[in-house]
Motif scaffolding. Sequence first.
Motif, PDB file in Angstrom:
ATOM      1  N   ASP A   1       0.813  -1.213   0.000  1.00 53.18           N
ATOM      2  CA  ASP A   1       0.000   0.000   0.000  1.00 53.18           C
ATOM      3  C   ASP A   1       0.849   1.267   0.000  1.00 53.18           C
ATOM      4  O   ASP A   1       0.469   2.275  -0.591  1.00 53.18           O
ATOM      5  CB  ASP A   1      -0.923  -0.003   1.225  1.00 53.18           C
ATOM      6  CG  ASP A   1      -1.991  -1.074   1.145  1.00 53.18           C
ATOM      7  OD1 ASP A   1      -2.240  -1.581   0.033  1.00 53.18           O
ATOM      8  OD2 ASP A   1      -2.578  -1.416   2.195  1.00 53.18           O
TER       9      ASP A   1
ATOM     10  N   SER B   1      -5.083   2.954   3.900  1.00 46.08           N
ATOM     11  CA  SER B   1      -5.534   2.619   2.547  1.00 46.08           C
ATOM     12  C   SER B   1      -6.988   2.992   2.314  1.00 46.08           C
ATOM     13  O   SER B   1      -7.366   3.398   1.209  1.00 46.08           O
ATOM     14  CB  SER B   1      -5.309   1.133   2.250  1.00 46.08           C
ATOM     15  OG  SER B   1      -6.072   0.328   3.127  1.00 46.08           O
TER      16      SER B   1
ATOM     17  N   THR C   1      -7.110  -3.263  -2.409  1.00 55.10           N
ATOM     18  CA  THR C   1      -5.901  -3.876  -1.869  1.00 55.10           C
ATOM     19  C   THR C   1      -6.210  -5.304  -1.414  1.00 55.10           C
ATOM     20  O   THR C   1      -7.323  -5.795  -1.590  1.00 55.10           O
ATOM     21  CB  THR C   1      -5.360  -3.023  -0.694  1.00 55.10           C
ATOM     22  OG1 THR C   1      -4.125  -3.549  -0.225  1.00 55.10           O
ATOM     23  CG2 THR C   1      -6.343  -2.959   0.457  1.00 55.10           C
TER      24      THR C   1
END
Length: 358
Positions: A271, A303, A312
């Motif tokens: 990330d 994130s 993600t």
Amino acid sequence: MTVTLADVAARARVSPATVSRVLNGNYPVAASTRERVLRAVDDLDYVLNGPASSLAAATSDLVGILVNDIADPFFGIMAGAAQTQIGGPGDGSGRAGGEKLAVICNTGGSPERELTYLTLLQRQRAAAVVLTGGAIENADHQAAMAAKLAKMADAGTRIVFCGRPPLPDGDALVAALAFDNRGGGRRLTEHLIALGHRRIGYVAGPPERTTTRHRLEGHREALRAAGLDAEGTEQERLTVHGPYDRRSGYEATLETLRRDPGITAVVAANDTVALGACAAVRDQGLRIPQDISVAGFDDLPFSVDAVPALTTVRLPLFEAGARAGRLAMGKEDPPPGGIATIAAELMIRGSTAPPRAG
């Protein structure tokens, strides 16, 4: 065979008294002599011994947690979670009652420093060691690690891996908790392919890390299964390696766009790298996800607050760290065979969308 103080003295060509002075630090010794003694200690892997040693008695409550970078939330979350489980039934009054002292050892990703910290923890007779994150894929380093960990385990230190696969010779481990990086990488790319993406750039981590290889393998498995770039030549061209940091994500994404301005998606190694990728995309005057989709890995706390929120792969970092702490303290039974694979979960958010037509 147990190495004695006399063995160190013979190796360093000094008297046992001089070795004792160097190790105890209570008497001035010439710098060249001190260096010779310490080199002999390292060469012979000498550890202070004997019930009369105050050092050994005073450090039996020590637990080492090795991380690549404590400033990286990936490692900080696991280390913090492990620390919550390291301790005894203390009453909270501050009096000693079975608690353990957790020491965070920041290796900076250096294999040499990793071994150095293990040696220091070995000398301190650490009760347990938790090693977090991906491992270096180097045969010499792996052999040195296996030998070091075996000696520590023989002396009673409990060894737990958290977020890394076991060594080829992993008999010394209490347990290895390995993330399903390969499966997570595959599902992430399958998501992009299902959206219609066919030209996908990949910003990878350092090539010598197990985490890097496994995530990249999952990505390429998904491409091959979809009939895309079966020979892998195009993916080699669209893969750029670098550190697991924002700057690398930024620079590698610019390089990927230079190699192929027509890519419609970028997969980032984690990330933090994905944040750099997003910045690079915007600086090129492109929109996320309308022009280019961006995806990361790990599901770090920030994130979901990115704009747009980052698609993600979630790894249960806190849960894994806490479990590693319990295993290190003997509070939980090891998994069957000593190895557990921890599932990765795809988190679909606003940073990925179908590619723009035309």
